[in-house]
Design a protein around this motif. Structure first.
Motif, PDB file in Angstrom:
ATOM      1  N   THR A 141       0.842  -1.201   0.000  1.00  0.00           N
ATOM      2  CA  THR A 141       0.000   0.000   0.000  1.00  0.00           C
ATOM      3  C   THR A 141       0.875   1.248   0.000  1.00  0.00           C
ATOM      4  O   THR A 141       0.634   2.212  -0.742  1.00  0.00           O
ATOM      5  N   GLU A 142       1.907   1.236   0.821  1.00  0.00           N
ATOM      6  CA  GLU A 142       2.852   2.361   0.843  1.00  0.00           C
ATOM      7  C   GLU A 142       3.545   2.509  -0.503  1.00  0.00           C
ATOM      8  O   GLU A 142       3.678   3.624  -1.040  1.00  0.00           O
ATOM      9  N   ALA A 143       3.982   1.378  -1.072  1.00  0.00           N
ATOM     10  CA  ALA A 143       4.726   1.434  -2.330  1.00  0.00           C
ATOM     11  C   ALA A 143       3.865   1.987  -3.458  1.00  0.00           C
ATOM     12  O   ALA A 143       4.283   2.894  -4.201  1.00  0.00           O
ATOM     13  N   LEU A 144       2.653   1.473  -3.603  1.00  0.00           N
ATOM     14  CA  LEU A 144       1.803   1.903  -4.713  1.00  0.00           C
ATOM     15  C   LEU A 144       1.277   3.321  -4.502  1.00  0.00           C
ATOM     16  O   LEU A 144       1.063   4.063  -5.471  1.00  0.00           O
ATOM     17  N   THR A 145       1.073   3.695  -3.249  1.00  0.00           N
ATOM     18  CA  THR A 145       0.654   5.078  -2.975  1.00  0.00           C
ATOM     19  C   THR A 145       1.746   6.049  -3.398  1.00  0.00           C
ATOM     20  O   THR A 145       1.484   7.092  -4.030  1.00  0.00           O
ATOM     21  N   GLN A 146       2.995   5.724  -3.064  1.00  0.00           N
ATOM     22  CA  GLN A 146       4.104   6.591  -3.474  1.00  0.00           C
ATOM     23  C   GLN A 146       4.208   6.663  -4.990  1.00  0.00           C
ATOM     24  O   GLN A 146       4.397   7.744  -5.566  1.00  0.00           O
ATOM     25  N   LEU A 147       4.052   5.503  -5.646  1.00  0.00           N
ATOM     26  CA  LEU A 147       4.137   5.478  -7.107  1.00  0.00           C
ATOM     27  C   LEU A 147       3.053   6.356  -7.727  1.00  0.00           C
ATOM     28  O   LEU A 147       3.320   7.160  -8.639  1.00  0.00           O
ATOM     29  N   ALA A 148       1.820   6.233  -7.227  1.00  0.00           N
ATOM     30  CA  ALA A 148       0.722   7.021  -7.787  1.00  0.00           C
ATOM     31  C   ALA A 148       0.918   8.511  -7.519  1.00  0.00           C
ATOM     32  O   ALA A 148       0.644   9.356  -8.390  1.00  0.00           O
ATOM     33  N   ASN A 149       1.382   8.858  -6.334  1.00  0.00           N
ATOM     34  CA  ASN A 149       1.584  10.274  -6.008  1.00  0.00           C
ATOM     35  C   ASN A 149       2.648  10.903  -6.901  1.00  0.00           C
ATOM     36  O   ASN A 149       2.488  12.030  -7.393  1.00  0.00           O
ATOM     37  N   LEU A 150       3.749  10.174  -7.111  1.00  0.00           N
ATOM     38  CA  LEU A 150       4.805  10.711  -7.968  1.00  0.00           C
ATOM     39  C   LEU A 150       4.322  10.826  -9.411  1.00  0.00           C
ATOM     40  O   LEU A 150       4.667  11.777 -10.125  1.00  0.00           O
ATOM     41  N   ALA A 151       3.540   9.843  -9.849  1.00  0.00           N
ATOM     42  CA  ALA A 151       2.996   9.923 -11.206  1.00  0.00           C
ATOM     43  C   ALA A 151       2.055  11.113 -11.331  1.00  0.00           C
ATOM     44  O   ALA A 151       2.031  11.818 -12.358  1.00  0.00           O
ATOM     45  N   ARG A 152       1.258  11.357 -10.281  1.00  0.00           N
ATOM     46  CA  ARG A 152       0.336  12.496 -10.298  1.00  0.00           C
ATOM     47  C   ARG A 152       1.100  13.821 -10.358  1.00  0.00           C
ATOM     48  O   ARG A 152       0.636  14.804 -10.963  1.00  0.00           O
ATOM     49  N   LYS A 153       2.277  13.868  -9.739  1.00  0.00           N
ATOM     50  CA  LYS A 153       3.090  15.081  -9.737  1.00  0.00           C
ATOM     51  C   LYS A 153       3.830  15.285 -11.057  1.00  0.00           C
ATOM     52  O   LYS A 153       4.516  16.291 -11.227  1.00  0.00           O
ATOM     53  N   GLY A 154       3.748  14.311 -11.941  1.00  0.00           N
ATOM     54  CA  GLY A 154       4.382  14.465 -13.243  1.00  0.00           C
ATOM     55  C   GLY A 154       5.799  13.963 -13.320  1.00  0.00           C
ATOM     56  O   GLY A 154       6.521  14.299 -14.274  1.00  0.00           O
ATOM     57  N   VAL A 155       6.237  13.179 -12.338  1.00  0.00           N
ATOM     58  CA  VAL A 155       7.578  12.596 -12.410  1.00  0.00           C
ATOM     59  C   VAL A 155       7.554  11.530 -13.512  1.00  0.00           C
ATOM     60  O   VAL A 155       6.852  10.520 -13.402  1.00  0.00           O
ATOM     61  N   GLY A 156       8.328  11.787 -14.567  1.00  0.00           N
ATOM     62  CA  GLY A 156       8.223  10.945 -15.757  1.00  0.00           C
ATOM     63  C   GLY A 156       8.500   9.482 -15.503  1.00  0.00           C
ATOM     64  O   GLY A 156       7.776   8.590 -15.980  1.00  0.00           O
ATOM     65  N   VAL A 157       9.554   9.194 -14.737  1.00  0.00           N
ATOM     66  CA  VAL A 157       9.895   7.796 -14.498  1.00  0.00           C
ATOM     67  C   VAL A 157       8.799   7.108 -13.692  1.00  0.00           C
ATOM     68  O   VAL A 157       8.491   5.929 -13.893  1.00  0.00           O
ATOM     69  N   ALA A 158       8.176   7.858 -12.789  1.00  0.00           N
ATOM     70  CA  ALA A 158       7.080   7.291 -12.007  1.00  0.00           C
ATOM     71  C   ALA A 158       5.867   7.040 -12.891  1.00  0.00           C
ATOM     72  O   ALA A 158       5.160   6.032 -12.740  1.00  0.00           O
TER      73      ALA A 158
END
Length: 667
Positions: A141-158
């Motif tokens: 849950t922590e891992a996927l939440t971080q991944l989604a948050n970074l993707a939402r912020k526009g971090v390309g690799v995320a």
């Protein structure tokens, strides 16, 4: 510098397993990309791009010449003039332009700064995190939440990782999940999946969605039945659907394969051979032998019956057989036999004979799965010139069950050698069967009589001129029948043995024959009945032989005094001969002769010198060997001579000293 060190570590680890170095892709090295997910292109397979550098394996030796040289070359405006080298021998990083050593750096700190997904990668590497949904406290849950948050912020690799993840877009959506995502994902209920399947089917997208990589089993179970009902099979993507249906054990697959067997076969018949093989393998869920047999039918060739026997043919396979029959009428015999096996519809004998004439020899053994009448077994026997060993092997399992007349007809094509191979399978150890087949065995191959259970009727036939004359006449046959060591070795019943012995004592038999019969282990009443005539014969030699044989069994009843005297007289002559012949030896030395039996195994000690008595007895045996036998055979023993003497009313004969010394039984 940290990435160059990581490449070195990967190469060394690979070398430890393979005794060689290799390219970055082979050793499993992939440096971090830039935060937007991009990386510079690599010029060749020996290189791989990171973010600001391209990493290259310049030299990679094998065990005998294990050199390793690595390079990191800058490719961005900020790093374009930088080039670093690393030699595998000392694991030191130097600048290429000055050869100056580069000081070590804190790679953990660098990675925390350079990799925004470091924590995600650590957790995903430990817990996988490719399914879900997960409990709030679960590390994924922590891992996927971080991944989604970074993707939402526009971090390309995320964003790239997020888009590629099998469940992140469904569990932590940045936009509403699509019906395709929900059908094949992990959160929808069965009712919701059914609704999504209906919607996608109406849009014409269900087939593509179901066949996309990663669609989960629950989605396949909801979508594939709709596609089957909609007629996706037969069709260009039918094979993919069947494979998926087999994988998830979809019960509707059986209905499709059974209910649409004819159109499926019509479609499949014209497909390329590779697709036919793959589809039949997936649809029947059988091994390659079964599929190969079906494909042989497509070519008009005869397959092995065994390959299509177990398990029973499916509806699809039966439809395939029918199509093969229409395309290749010459397959009729083998298909008829398959119908007999599978459906109980008897094939004609003509079809069986055509099959037996045509199939490869090893396939004759497939006949064990069909009913084998005498006519069919005759067809097997007729293959003996083409398939000698296989024909005999098949027949061996059935001939004992044939009636004698059928057996004679079935085995008519076989050679004498092949009949001998079947000797133990003919059932000739049954007296009635042996009697019925005796004439046939004598005519076809007399060695079949070995072990034949002979009745008195068989023995009587053996003594007729028809059979006795080729074997040397009646007397020669009687000698043969009385000698169990000669061939053919019949197995007479007791009544047959009594018959032969009675026949052998008729006329003027030899003393040896009388002794042979008299010594046999017979009930007293049978012995007396057989020997009564010999014990009262005019020829004293016959009386002596009968008396000696009966005395072996301590059977005094029936031994007449004249017969006993006749044997004692012959014994005295033999004993006197022994005494005369051995007189030059003088008296025997003291001691007792030893008799050794058996043999040792392994190394044996050298033999001890023989005792004087042994040497003396050896010489005694040589000197008395020419003394004639007594009473039709070997000299009776001391107890037998004593019994005969008591019947005759006279003292027993005296044995010479040499015989008493060398044969301890003699007093």
């Amino acid at each position: 510098m940290c990435e160059l060190s990581a490449l070195y570590t990967a190469e060394r680890s690979f070398f430890g397993e393979k005794d060689r170095y290799d390219t970055p892709a082979v050793v499993g090295f992939l440096p971090l990309p830039c935060t937007d997910g991009t990386r510079p292109p690599a010029p060749d397979a020996h290189s791989v791009g990171g973010c600001q550098f391209v990493f290259t394996v310049l030299e990679a030796g094998r065990a005998q010449n294990a050199t390793l040289k690595l390079e990191a070359r800058g490719v961005t405006p900020a790093t374009r003039n930088l080039r670093f080298l690393m030699d595998g021998r000392d694991a030191l990083i130097t600048r290429a332009d000055s050869n100056a050593r580069v000081a070590p750096v804190d790679c953990d700190a660098w990675r925390r700064a350079a990799d925004p997904l470091l924590r995600y990668h650590e957790l995903a590497g430990e817990y996988d995190c490719v399914t879900g949904p997960y409990a709030p406290t679960h590390p994924c849950t922590e891992a996927l939440t971080q991944l989604a948050n970074l993707a939402r912020k526009g971090v390309g690799v995320a964003r790239k990782e997020y888009d590629a993840h099998p469940t992140a877009r469904e569990l932590y959506p940045l936009s509403p999940p699509t019906p395709a995502m929900l059908l094949c994902g992990v959160t929808a209920s069965p009712q919701q999946r059914a609704q999504h399947s209906d919607l996608l089917l109406s849009q014409g997208r269900l087939l593509d969605v179901v066949l996309q990589p990663g669609c989960r089993d629950a989605g396949l179970r909801a979508g594939i039945p709709l596609l089957f009902r909609d007629g996706a099979c037969p069709g260009p993507r039918c094979l993919e659907l069947v494979r998926l249906a087999q994988r998830v054990q979809l019960p509707e697959l059986l209905d499709v394969l059974a209910g649409r067997a004819e159109p499926l076969v019509t479609w499949l018949w014209t497909q390329p051979a590779a697709l036919q093989r793959d589809f039949l393998r997936a649809a029947t869920d059988q091994d390659s032998n079964r599929v190969d047999a079906l494909l042989l039918l497509h070519q008009g060739a005869w397959p092995s019956l065994q390959a299509l026997t177990t398990p029973p043919l499916t509806h699809l396979e039966n439809a395939w057989l029918e199509r093969a029959h229409r395309e290749h009428p010459t397959l009729a015999p083998v298909l008829s036999l398959l119908r007999e096996q599978q459906q109980g519809h008897p094939a004609t004998d003509a079809d069986f004979e055509a099959w037996a004439r045509t199939v490869p020899c090893r396939q004759l053994h497939d006949a064990r799965d069909v009913a084998l009448s005498a006519t069919r077994l005759r067809a097997i026997a007729q293959t003996q010139s083409r398939c000698p060993g296989d024909a005999v092997s098949v027949l061996s399992r059935h001939v004992s069950k044939l009636a004698p007349r059928e057996l004679i007809d079935v085995l008519q094509p076989l050679t004498a050698e092949q009949l001998r191979m079947l000797r133990n399978d003919l059932g000739l150890n049954d007296p009635a069967r042996g009697e019925a087949l005796f004439d046939w065995a004598m005519e076809r191959e007399p060695s079949l009589l070995d072990g034949l259970a002979a009745t008195p009727a068989v023995m009587a036939k053996m003594l007729t001129p028809r059979y006795a004359d080729p074997l040397g006449g009646r007397e020669a046959v009687l000698d043969l029948l009385l000698d169990s060591q000669r061939s053919p070795r019949l197995a007479p019943t007791y009544d047959a043995l009594l018959f032969v012995m009675a026949e052998a004592l008729k006329g003027t038999p030899s003393a040896a024959r009388v002794r042979n019969i008299a010594e046999r282990n017979l009930p007293p009443e049978d012995r007396q009945r057989l020997l009564s005539g010999m014990l009262r014969a005019r020829d004293p030699r016959l009386q002596a032989a009968a008396a000696a044989g009966a005395a072996d069994w301590k059977a005094s009843d029936g031994i007449t005094a004249p017969a006993a005297r006749a044997c004692l007289a012959e014994a005295r002559v033999t004993l006197e001969c022994m005494a005369t012949r051995s007189r030059p030896l003088g008296p025997p030395p003291p001691g007792h002769r030893q008799f050794f039996f058996g043999c040792g195994t392994g190394p044996q000690p050298p033999p001890a010198p023989p005792a004087p008595i042994e040497t003396w007895c050896t010489r005694f045996d040589e000197l008395v060997a020419s003394c004639r036998t007594a009473c039709g055979g070997a000299l009776p023993g001391p107890s037998e001579l004593a019994l005969l003497a008591s019947i005759a009313g006279e003292p027993p004969p005296t044995a010479p000293d040499g015989l008493r010394a060398c044969m301890p039984d003699f007093p």
